[in-house]
Write a protein that holds these residues in place. Structure first.
Motif, PDB file in Angstrom:
ATOM      1  N   PRO A 287       0.827  -1.208   0.000  1.00  0.00           N
ATOM      2  CA  PRO A 287       0.000   0.000   0.000  1.00  0.00           C
ATOM      3  C   PRO A 287       0.862   1.259   0.000  1.00  0.00           C
ATOM      4  N   ALA A 288       0.348   2.308  -0.638  1.00  0.00           N
ATOM      5  CA  ALA A 288       1.061   3.579  -0.636  1.00  0.00           C
ATOM      6  C   ALA A 288       1.012   4.164   0.768  1.00  0.00           C
ATOM      7  N   PRO A 289       2.061   4.901   1.160  1.00  0.00           N
ATOM      8  CA  PRO A 289       2.039   5.530   2.482  1.00  0.00           C
ATOM      9  C   PRO A 289       0.778   6.376   2.643  1.00  0.00           C
ATOM     10  N   GLY A 290       0.121   6.264   3.782  1.00  0.00           N
ATOM     11  CA  GLY A 290      -1.081   7.059   4.010  1.00  0.00           C
ATOM     12  C   GLY A 290      -2.356   6.360   3.556  1.00  0.00           C
ATOM     13  N   GLN A 291      -2.199   5.221   2.857  1.00  0.00           N
ATOM     14  CA  GLN A 291      -3.389   4.508   2.401  1.00  0.00           C
ATOM     15  C   GLN A 291      -3.357   3.061   2.867  1.00  0.00           C
ATOM     16  N   VAL A 292      -2.889   2.868   4.103  1.00  0.00           N
ATOM     17  CA  VAL A 292      -2.752   1.491   4.607  1.00  0.00           C
ATOM     18  C   VAL A 292      -4.117   0.994   5.074  1.00  0.00           C
ATOM     19  N   PRO A 293      -4.334  -0.325   4.950  1.00  0.00           N
ATOM     20  CA  PRO A 293      -5.610  -0.899   5.402  1.00  0.00           C
ATOM     21  C   PRO A 293      -5.812  -0.703   6.898  1.00  0.00           C
ATOM     22  N   HIS A 294      -7.040  -0.815   7.285  1.00  0.00           N
ATOM     23  CA  HIS A 294      -7.400  -0.552   8.670  1.00  0.00           C
ATOM     24  C   HIS A 294      -6.877  -1.639   9.623  1.00  0.00           C
ATOM     25  N   GLY A 295      -7.083  -2.875   9.242  1.00  0.00           N
ATOM     26  CA  GLY A 295      -6.660  -3.978  10.122  1.00  0.00           C
ATOM     27  C   GLY A 295      -5.201  -4.313   9.900  1.00  0.00           C
ATOM     28  N   CYS A 296      -4.918  -5.575   9.646  1.00  0.00           N
ATOM     29  CA  CYS A 296      -3.539  -5.966   9.341  1.00  0.00           C
ATOM     30  C   CYS A 296      -3.172  -5.363   8.000  1.00  0.00           C
ATOM     31  N   ARG A 297      -1.992  -4.745   7.931  1.00  0.00           N
ATOM     32  CA  ARG A 297      -1.639  -4.030   6.712  1.00  0.00           C
ATOM     33  C   ARG A 297      -1.342  -4.962   5.549  1.00  0.00           C
ATOM     34  N   PHE A 298      -1.039  -6.229   5.881  1.00  0.00           N
ATOM     35  CA  PHE A 298      -0.707  -7.166   4.815  1.00  0.00           C
ATOM     36  C   PHE A 298      -1.945  -7.936   4.357  1.00  0.00           C
ATOM     37  N   CYS A 299      -3.025  -7.794   5.118  1.00  0.00           N
ATOM     38  CA  CYS A 299      -4.231  -8.592   4.887  1.00  0.00           C
ATOM     39  C   CYS A 299      -4.673  -8.714   3.422  1.00  0.00           C
ATOM     40  N   PRO A 300      -4.752  -7.601   2.658  1.00  0.00           N
ATOM     41  CA  PRO A 300      -5.257  -7.738   1.285  1.00  0.00           C
ATOM     42  C   PRO A 300      -4.408  -8.644   0.404  1.00  0.00           C
ATOM     43  N   ARG A 301      -3.142  -8.842   0.752  1.00  0.00           N
ATOM     44  CA  ARG A 301      -2.268  -9.654  -0.105  1.00  0.00           C
ATOM     45  C   ARG A 301      -2.012 -11.031   0.502  1.00  0.00           C
ATOM     46  N   CYS A 302      -2.591 -11.268   1.683  1.00  0.00           N
ATOM     47  CA  CYS A 302      -2.210 -12.454   2.452  1.00  0.00           C
ATOM     48  C   CYS A 302      -3.039 -13.654   2.000  1.00  0.00           C
ATOM     49  N   SER A 303      -2.375 -14.785   1.776  1.00  0.00           N
ATOM     50  CA  SER A 303      -3.096 -15.970   1.317  1.00  0.00           C
ATOM     51  C   SER A 303      -3.755 -16.716   2.483  1.00  0.00           C
ATOM     52  N   SER A 304      -3.248 -16.454   3.702  1.00  0.00           N
ATOM     53  CA  SER A 304      -3.843 -17.151   4.837  1.00  0.00           C
ATOM     54  C   SER A 304      -4.596 -16.184   5.753  1.00  0.00           C
ATOM     55  N   ALA A 305      -5.175 -15.143   5.155  1.00  0.00           N
ATOM     56  CA  ALA A 305      -5.884 -14.148   5.964  1.00  0.00           C
ATOM     57  C   ALA A 305      -7.166 -14.741   6.551  1.00  0.00           C
ATOM     58  N   MET A 306      -7.459 -14.285   7.752  1.00  0.00           N
ATOM     59  CA  MET A 306      -8.697 -14.724   8.408  1.00  0.00           C
ATOM     60  C   MET A 306      -9.668 -13.550   8.415  1.00  0.00           C
ATOM     61  N   ASP A 307     -10.891 -13.785   8.867  1.00  0.00           N
ATOM     62  CA  ASP A 307     -11.904 -12.728   8.870  1.00  0.00           C
ATOM     63  C   ASP A 307     -11.467 -11.529   9.684  1.00  0.00           C
ATOM     64  N   ARG A 308     -10.964 -11.798  10.904  1.00  0.00           N
ATOM     65  CA  ARG A 308     -10.676 -10.667  11.777  1.00  0.00           C
ATOM     66  C   ARG A 308      -9.423  -9.901  11.351  1.00  0.00           C
ATOM     67  N   CYS A 309      -8.620 -10.459  10.425  1.00  0.00           N
ATOM     68  CA  CYS A 309      -7.452  -9.719   9.936  1.00  0.00           C
ATOM     69  C   CYS A 309      -7.864  -8.403   9.287  1.00  0.00           C
ATOM     70  N   ASN A 310      -9.092  -8.388   8.748  1.00  0.00           N
ATOM     71  CA  ASN A 310      -9.590  -7.190   8.099  1.00  0.00           C
ATOM     72  C   ASN A 310      -9.804  -6.030   9.049  1.00  0.00           C
ATOM     73  N   SER A 311     -10.140  -6.359  10.310  1.00  0.00           N
ATOM     74  CA  SER A 311     -10.552  -5.301  11.228  1.00  0.00           C
ATOM     75  C   SER A 311      -9.568  -5.102  12.382  1.00  0.00           C
ATOM     76  N   THR A 312      -8.861  -6.142  12.757  1.00  0.00           N
ATOM     77  CA  THR A 312      -7.997  -6.035  13.927  1.00  0.00           C
ATOM     78  C   THR A 312      -6.555  -5.799  13.501  1.00  0.00           C
ATOM     79  N   HIS A 313      -5.960  -4.759  14.060  1.00  0.00           N
ATOM     80  CA  HIS A 313      -4.557  -4.488  13.748  1.00  0.00           C
ATOM     81  C   HIS A 313      -3.674  -5.257  14.718  1.00  0.00           C
ATOM     82  N   PRO A 314      -2.864  -6.200  14.246  1.00  0.00           N
ATOM     83  CA  PRO A 314      -2.067  -7.018  15.169  1.00  0.00           C
ATOM     84  C   PRO A 314      -0.905  -6.220  15.756  1.00  0.00           C
ATOM     85  N   SER A 315      -0.435  -6.623  16.930  1.00  0.00           N
ATOM     86  CA  SER A 315       0.735  -5.976  17.505  1.00  0.00           C
ATOM     87  C   SER A 315       1.926  -6.929  17.415  1.00  0.00           C
ATOM     88  N   LEU A 316       3.110  -6.339  17.566  1.00  0.00           N
ATOM     89  CA  LEU A 316       4.332  -7.146  17.469  1.00  0.00           C
ATOM     90  C   LEU A 316       4.493  -7.934  18.765  1.00  0.00           C
TER      91      LEU A 316
END
Lengths: 273, 311, 326
Positions: free
Chosen positions: B267-296
């Motif tokens: 994603p371009a800077p300033g246009q990152v997804p709301h949840g996990c930033r990698f979610c749209p490209r992730c092959s093993s994304a789950m439902d909550r990846c869309n909304s929940t931002h994970p922490s390190l």
């Protein structure tokens, strides 16, 4: 933001000048060379800007004079930028030995002073304003070709041009549809700055007597007033109007040029946030 | 104690069209003797990270957080203090050797400049030191070559000169930004081997998009994606068992692993997804990846990963 | 250790450029209706002694075929035989040389100060580009440059000579020159206003180019490298930025200086300063073609020479060209 407003104001001013030049017969109350009153009359309701030393109406001269001045400035700029753009794109796109030879020729021609040459040519041919503008345009293009050629050359080597070639687009199509649009910012800026340069220079050349004595333009008006003693007699209405008219359009063109240059050149912009 | 401890570092650029966040809440530490690689695609903010540690970002950059170097927050140091740190304590090997050297000064002068600034070397001692540096980086006939201008050297040689410049004052930390960019394969391999030997006992922050460079040089690796660190760990472990889907994707996309690129674009800077930033490209994304931002989060032995699957 | 081949090539180009100019003037003279010598002699007197005509025909080879005339013309130009002015009835070359001296009184100090002032202001402005002071100066310069040179000159005469009466109205000397001879201080007093104006024209041109050059250099990677060494801003500016920013200035400055030829024409005309500029205006008004051609050749020589000097200077200063690269 302010630059944007500046650009709009400049364009509005330019439109005003064009309107005056086009509608001159409807705006000017008298002919440009007609003797219509007593000499050196101060401004009044009959003569908006008074009269000059032979009794010609200065306002009418100012209005008609805009035609010569604008024709010279814009025609020569348009021609010079058109030639530079076409030649620059063709040279940059094809490259090769023709490019090599033309560039060497340009190297040789570059240091030739164009305005003194223009004076010589004009003195010899004694032509009209349009013809002199054409000569000016041709001479002026010498300096512009390289300016266009360099970016055209780097564009011609980019993958998207290679791509257009590979799907069989004709050379003419690539140059006009792919290279030219990408160069438009440079071409536009060049046109605006060239107009300003040539227009001011045209008035200057007229000031030193380039045109024949019957041609009325701002330069010859200033020359008449200056050599006629407008300063020592304090006749401000004689000398100020043509001068301020040149200053006005020159400022509008210069500011438009710088505003455009900044909006097209991100590097200049980064430093001025 | 860490040599450099970065906590909650965020960098934003102000432009006419608004504020663009480039780095988000980075926590990161380098211990003395570690060689840490920061890897990621271009545009993920890795160069900005190096420049913010050097405090060399343009004036429209806004930096928040802290960066403790030897117990001092260099993000709050004065410009004068930074000039004492740059080159002497923290040195940088700039990317793109073709433009990083001043074209109108001899390379000898450019190396000597750091020495004159930060050490007491002068005159003959200075020349001896420059010659020693050039020799240590395998540049032959140093006495002759130090009189030459940058354009007279090949890309690999220029890279060595840049390394010599960075090492001149024996800095505590070296930041190398894409040290092998623009070099062909053979020269790149040589330069890497050289870098590895001169960095043996040093602390290095390596910024690169090239996994090969990272695995050759770094003891630890941090993976940066869209302005965030998504995975951190010892290099050989991280490369052998990547945990984050992005790291797995990166490894799979390398030519040696068969060149399977990650679908989509970062994603371009300033246009990152709301949840996990990698979610749209992730092959093993789950439902909550869309909304929940994970922490390190810590995961096992000194590894960290930012992915909801490991929660 | 300047690359000899590069140098020879530049000299070759300069020679070719002058050759082109001479060819242009030759063809214009020979396209003229009637021949030039008869026109010239007729402008002097109504009766033409046969011997005189024959002598001129001999010197200019007018009785020879055109290509021989062309060679003779070039030979004459190189010998300093630049033809005769209609208006003055004098040989063009010595006339121009005498006027050139007067022009240089204004041009030399103006170019010298103008370049220095322009470069210093431009470097300062570019280094602080984006700041309030830079923008104020930059905008001022845009406006200053947009107003034509002759208009500045007229306004200066109006304000400083007519209204305030600080300076003379024009000319090169007071009327007392008839009794006491030429007084250098008096000439200087007459020259101050034109010199100041020319200086500011040269300065604004160089300012703009230097500012752009500096802005370009600031964005270069080696400036970042220099900062990363721990150099302070002062050292980055003086040791790294300035020399790089000045290099393109050498060439650009000559373009600027070549451009002031016309500015000089306007200034001298407004101030009645008896140099090449005023001579141009007079020759143009009288349609004195041979004299205008001579002035054109002189202008060409000056710009060609200036650019050659600039090329040599750049190749000496820039290690990339000096070593024969590029």
């Amino acid at each position: 933001m302010t630059r944007n407003i500046l650009l709009r104001v400049s364009v509005a001013i330019l439109f005003l000048y064009f309107a005056v030049a086009l509608l001159a017969p409807f705006i000017a109350p008298y002919g440009a060379t007609a003797i219509v009153g007593a000499p050196l009359q101060p401004p009044d309701s009959e003569h908006l800007l008074g009269t000059n030393n032979v009794g010609q109406d200065i306002f009418s001269q100012l209005v008609y004079g805009s035609q010569v001045t604008l024709i010279f400035g814009f025609c020569s700029a348009l021609l010079s930028v058109s030639i530079s753009t076409c030649a620059g794109i063709v040279l940059g796109y094809y490259g090769g030995s023709v490019d090599e030879v033309v560039c060497r020729v340009l190297d040789v021609l570059m240091p030739i002073p164009i305005f003194p040459l223009l004076i010589v040519l004009t003195t010899f041919f004694n032509p009209g304003v349009v013809q002199v503008s054409i000569v000016m345009g041709v001479l002026g293009s010498i300096h512009g070709i390289r300016l266009i050629r360099a970016p055209a050359l780097s564009l011609a080597e980019t993958p998207f041009i290679e791509g257009a070639k590979s799907i069989g687009a004709s050379d003419l199509r690539i140059m006009s549809r792919h290279i030219l649009p990408n160069l438009m910012p440079i071409v536009t800026v060049k046109f605006v700055t060239a107009s300003q340069h040539f227009l001011v220079m045209g008035v200057g050349l007229s000031f030193i007597g380039l045109w024949d004595t019957m041609t009325v333009d701002w330069g010859s008006m200033i020359q008449n007033a200056y050599s006629g003693g407008a300063l020592s007699l304090g006749l401000w209405w004689w000398i100020l109007p043509p001068g301020l008219a040149v200053v006005g359009i020159s400022l509008a063109l210069a500011l438009a040029g710088y505003s455009l240059e900044e909006s097209f050149n991100p590097r200049l912009e980064v430093n001025r946030i | 104690m860490s040599l450099l401890a970065i906590a909650d570092l965020s960098v934003q650029f102000e432009s006419r069209s608004g504020t663009v966040p480039v780095l988000d809440h980075i926590d990161f530490a380098i211990n003395t003797g570690e060689r840490v690689a920061l890897i990621g695609e271009s545009g993920c903010g890795k160069t900005v990270f190096g420049m913010s540690v050097m405090r060399l970002l343009p004036s429209n950059a806004r930096i928040t957080g802290s960066a403790l170097y030897a117990g001092r927050d260099i993000l709050r140091a004065s410009e004068r203090e930074m000039q004492q740190i740059r080159g002497k304590k923290i040195a940088m090997i700039s990317q793109n050797s073709a433009f990083a050297l001043n074209p109108v000064l001899t390379v000898g002068d450019q190396i000597a400049e750091s020495l004159t600034l930060h050490t007491s070397c002068r005159g003959e001692g200075l020349e001896r030191e420059v010659i020693r540096l050039l020799t240590s980086l395998g540049i032959e006939r140093p006495k002759e070559n130090m009189q030459k201008y940058p354009h007279e050297f090949s890309g690999g040689m220029r890279e060595r000169i840049l390394i010599a410049m960075a090492l001149a004052c024996n800095p505590d930390l070296v930041i190398a930004d894409e040290p092998t960019s623009g070099l062909d394969a053979l020269v790149k391999a040589q330069t890497l081997r050289l870098l590895k030997s001169v960095m043996q006992d040093r602390t290095l922050l390596l910024i690169t998009h090239d996994l090969g460079t990272a695995s050759a040089l770094a003891s630890h690796t941090a993976v940066l994606y869209a302005g965030e660190i998504v995975e951190y760990g010892p290099t050989h472990e991280l490369f052998r068992h990547p945990m984050h889907p992005y790291t797995q994707g990166l490894l799979a996309s390398s030519p040696s692993a068969g060149f399977h690129p990650i679908p989509g674009m970062s994603p371009a800077p300033g246009q990152v997804p709301h949840g996990c930033r990698f979610c749209p490209r992730c092959s093993s994304a789950m439902d909550r990846c869309n909304s929940t931002h994970p922490s390190l989060k810590k995961s096992g032995n000194n590894r960290q990963v930012r992915c909801l699957r490991y929660d | 250790m300047i690359d000899g081949q590069y140098l020879l090539r530049r000299i070759g180009y300069s020679g070719a450029a002058f050759f082109v100019c001479v060819s242009i003037t030759f063809f214009i003279l020979h396209l003229m209706p009637g021949d030039y010598i008869t026109n010239y002699l007729l402008s002097l007197s109504n009766t033409l002694p046969k011997e005189v005509v024959a002598q001129f025909y001999q010197q200019y080879g007018l009785d020879r075929p055109p290509w021989e005339q062309y060679l003779i013309y070039i030979y004459n130009i190189l010998q300093g035989q630049w033809g005769y002015s209609y208006q003055y009835g004098l040989p063009v070359f010595p006339l121009i040389m005498e006027k050139l001296t007067w022009s240089l009184v204004i041009l030399l100090p103006a170019v010298l100060f103008g370049i220095i002032i322009g470069i210093v202001l431009g470097a300062w402005s570019g280094w602080r580009s984006g700041g309030k002071k830079d923008l104020a100066l930059f905008n001022f310069m845009i406006v200053f440059r947009a107003i034509p040179e002759f208009w500045w000159a007229i306004m200066a005469v109006w304000v400083f000579a007519f209204s305030l009466q600080w300076f003379p109205l024009g000319g090169f000397s007071s009327i007392s020159v008839l009794d006491s001879g030429l007084d250098p201080w008096d000439v200087l007093y007459h020259a101050i206003l034109p010199i100041c104006l020319m200086t500011s024209f040269v300065a604004t041109g160089n300012y703009y180019v230097m500012r752009n050059s500096m802005i370009a250099v600031i964005g270069e990677d080696y400036i970042t490298t220099a900062r990363a060494k721990g150099l302070d801003e002062h050292a980055v500016l003086w040791n790294h930025a300035l020399k790089n920013a000045l290099l393109p200035m050498v060439t650009m400055t000559t373009f600027q200086v070549a451009g002031i030829i016309m500015g000089n024409v306007f200034i001298e005309t407004v101030f009645s300063w008896p140099g090449i500029g005023l001579l141009t205006t007079e020759a143009l008004t009288m349609r004195d073609l041979p004299l205008l051609e001579g002035i054109f050749l002189l202008d060409a020589l000056m710009t060609i020479g200036a650019m050659l000097v600039a090329d040599i200077l750049v190749s000496y200063l820039d290690p990339r060209i000096r070593m024969g690269g590029q």
